[in-house]
Write an enzyme that holds these catalytic residues in place. Structure first.
Site, mmCIF file in Angstrom:
data_model
loop_
_atom_site.group_PDB
_atom_site.id
_atom_site.type_symbol
_atom_site.label_atom_id
_atom_site.label_comp_id
_atom_site.label_asym_id
_atom_site.label_seq_id
_atom_site.Cartn_x
_atom_site.Cartn_y
_atom_site.Cartn_z
ATOM 1 N N GLY A 24 0.794 -1.218 0.000
ATOM 2 C CA GLY A 24 0.000 0.000 0.000
ATOM 3 C C GLY A 24 0.822 1.261 0.000
ATOM 4 C CD GLU A 30 7.721 2.854 -1.094
ATOM 5 O OE1 GLU A 30 8.729 2.949 -0.378
ATOM 6 O OE2 GLU A 30 7.722 2.370 -2.238
ATOM 7 C CB VAL A 31 1.992 0.037 3.719
ATOM 8 C CG1 VAL A 31 1.748 -0.905 4.886
ATOM 9 C CG2 VAL A 31 1.487 1.432 4.053
ATOM 10 C CE LYS A 46 1.488 5.344 7.361
ATOM 11 N NZ LYS A 46 0.138 5.628 7.842
ATOM 12 C CG ASP A 147 -7.257 9.871 4.728
ATOM 13 O OD1 ASP A 147 -8.144 10.133 3.893
ATOM 14 O OD2 ASP A 147 -6.143 9.429 4.407
#
Lengths: 381, 231
Positions: A24, A30-31, A46, A147
């Site tokens: 992700g 980025e993950v 992460k 979010d």
């Protein structure tokens, strides 16, 4: 500084984990899926993006860490530890930091984009109950998520839901505030933010919860605007015209006179969603979540007490349904979802795929149709 | 900790506080900066670091932790001016950029060294609650004439010159500065002598007179250090 590489008794090196796959793209990095080399437990790592930081360690990342160190709840993603990577020429001698989370197999956007995954009414209730429970917990701790979107709702293979990505989250207080209104992914952004409100509260997360709830049936985001203007048009078409009659004080908001707000629109939340949602209680809760006026929008406590959760069929564990699927489903890895299931209106201003993500910017920009791993988000306070 | 180290730390905290004042910071972020500083030097050797660089970094980190919107540029300029009182103000140039780079690097270093645990439960909010209670117990005239509030608050802020703040619960620290402030002003709370439960036990049931006296002794020791340090 000492000449030799110092030991950090408290902060393990990232080599402790072995990266398995990229799963992700968070708000600030980025993950990865990774495995602990010793214990063999699987985690999500992460990465905190730091290359463009003039102000040092990003305050957004520090907020996420601060918030996650305090929040411990079944429906909130669990931060296990923080790791570092050594400074090398590769990262311009700036060491990288990773947040290490417990691994969740799926995210809701990934599940919804897979037609093989079917939720029955009782299972949808379980999803929403856990989601609202997570919101109730963070809001009682005076934290806004900011979010909410299906991709940030993680679900383990045993059906436990976890709110994730607190990269935009922050603490709130009840006094008058001036937060940035450039938060929340456009499709899930509530009308008060689109109209420039800076003194907002937990109600912004409940609008997102409403959008996600509808998505449980429609299987793709219900209002996919291309611009802020377009998003407001879509909202008006679904929830009725935005006027001071139904929302006291809306005319005082900065952008009320600058945006073009469709007039004479009737509220059609229940009618328009009826094609997908047959359950009357579900429609009623959706109607309450998608209330234009944030002061009258249902809060998480009242939403949890809604009849939807307390009449047959009662919420049912997802364990059984998910056991039929043994592959991880993440939005990042899934093919782009079909766009616009319930927005068939023609000629809406700024509508159409050619509109592009114009004028968006910021973390709340339009979700790209594909993914763009190099995308950088504007850092904001 | 040796006496000379204690004096160094005292000077750095005084420096942090002076810079904080010039940056118009509130007391809590300055308290956070001081706590990060003391926590760091509990674990690491003074001889290995420039304590003033650590101090500036603590200040910058504390601003982020406490949501004080201050630019790193301003922190660097103010801290430079505070440390180099006789030099000209810092110009944009190599020195500025080097200092800035040092602080951002050092910030990461501090975060890692402290395992990202940079949030603290400070005594300030407890003291506010206790003072509210005390103001209700006293005669209105007494409360207005005797500045117990200001004295105890000042004592609390001064506590942070010493690493004693790491060793005691925030409630205990708040009670102790209040106790000391009342003593300084020769003020006694009504019916204090006859009460079965002492006033400080009302605020914290784990506190005892011994703990209060231990803390007060440490505070007094910190004021002693002040006399040994050049202005």
């Amino acid at each position: 500084m000492p000449k030799e590489e110092p030991t950090y008794p408290f902060c393990p090196d990232e080599t402790k984990y072995e990266k398995l796959a990229k799963i992700g793209q968070g708000t600030f990095g980025e993950v990865f899926k990774a495995r602990d080399k010793k214990g063999k437990i699987v985690v999500a790592m992460k990465k905190v993006l730091m290359e463009n930081e003039k102000e040092g360690f990003p305050i957004t990342a520090l907020r996420e860490i601060k918030i996650l160190q305090v929040l411990k709840n079944d429906n909130i993603v669990n931060l296990l530890e923080i790791c570092r990577a050594k400074a090398t020429p590769h990262n311009r001698y700036r060491s990288t930091v990773y947040l290490v989370f417990e691994f969740c197999e799926h995210d809701l956007a990934g599940l919804l984009s897979n037609p093989q995954v079917r939720f029955n009414l009782a299972e949808i209730k379980k999803v929403m109950q856990q989601l609202l429970n997570g919101l109730y917990y963070i809001h009682s701790n005076k934290i806004l998520h900011r979010d909410m979107k299906a991709a940030n709702i993680l679900i383990t293979k045993t059906g436990k839901l976890k709110l994730a990505d607190f990269g935009l989250a922050r603490a709130f207080s009840d006094k008058l505030n001036r937060y940035t209104n450039r938060v929340v992914t456009l499709w899930y952004r509530p009308p008060e933010l689109l109209l420039g409100e800076r003194n907002y509260g937990p109600a912004i997360d409940l609008w997102g919860a409403g959008c996600i709830m509808a998505e449980m049936w429609t299987r793709s985001p219900i209002m996919q605007g291309n611009t802020e203007q377009h998003q407001l048009t879509l909202i008006s078409q679904l929830c009725g015209s935005i006027t001071a009659d139904i929302w006291a004080g809306v005319d005082k908001l900065d952008l009320f006179n600058k945006m073009e707000l469709p007039k004479g629109q009737k509220r059609k939340v229940k009618e328009r969603l009826h094609g997908y949602v047959k359950d009357q209680y579900a429609l009623d809760l959706l109607d309450k979540l998608l209330t234009l006026d944030p002061s009258r929008r249902v809060n998480s406590d009242d939403a949890l007490n809604h009849d939807f959760f307390w009449v047959e069929p009662l919420p049912q564990d997802l364990n059984h349904m998910l056991s039929r699927h043994n592959k991880s489903m993440f939005e990042y890895l899934a093919p782009p979802r079909r766009r616009g299931p319930i927005q068939q209106q023609q000629g809406a201003p700024g509508a159409g795929p050619s509109g592009g993500p114009g004028g968006q910017g910021g973390p709340g920009g339009v979700r790209p149709a594909g993914h763009n791993p190099d995308q950088h988000f504007e850092r904001i306070f | 900790m040796s006496e000379s180290e204690t004096r160094v730390h005292f000077r750095v905290i005084r420096y942090i506080r002076e810079a904080g004042l010039k940056l118009h910071l509130e007391n809590v972020p300055v308290a956070t900066a001081s706590t990060i500083y003391h926590k760091f030097f509990r674990e690491y050797q003074l001889k290995d670091y420039d304590p003033f660089l650590i101090g500036v970094t603590c200040l910058s980190l504390a601003c982020k932790v406490e949501e004080q919107n201050v630019r790193l540029r301003d922190i660097i300029n103010v801290c430079y001016r505070t440390l180099h009182k006789n030099k000209a103000p810092l110009e944009i140039g190599d020195t500025f950029w080097q200092l800035r780079e040092s602080v951002t690097q050092c910030e990461l270093y501090l975060l890692r060294a402290l395992k990202f645990k940079v949030m603290f439960d400070h005594p300030h909010k407890y003291l506010c609650h206790y003072l509210k209670a005390v103001s209700d117990w006293l005669e209105p005239r007494q409360w207005e004439e005797v500045p117990v509030g200001r004295t105890s608050w000042a004592l609390l802020c001064d506590c942070y010159h010493s690493d004693l703040v790491l060793d005691h619960q925030p409630q205990h620290l708040a009670v102790s500065v209040l106790y000391l402030a009342l003593q300084c002003h020769g003020l006694e709370l009504p019916v204090h002598k006859h009460a079965a439960v002492k006033w400080y036990q009302v605020f914290s049931n784990s506190i005892s007179l011994e703990i209060i006296q231990t803390i007060i002794t440490k505070i007094m020791a910190a004021y002693d250090v002040e006399n040994q340090v050049p202005r």
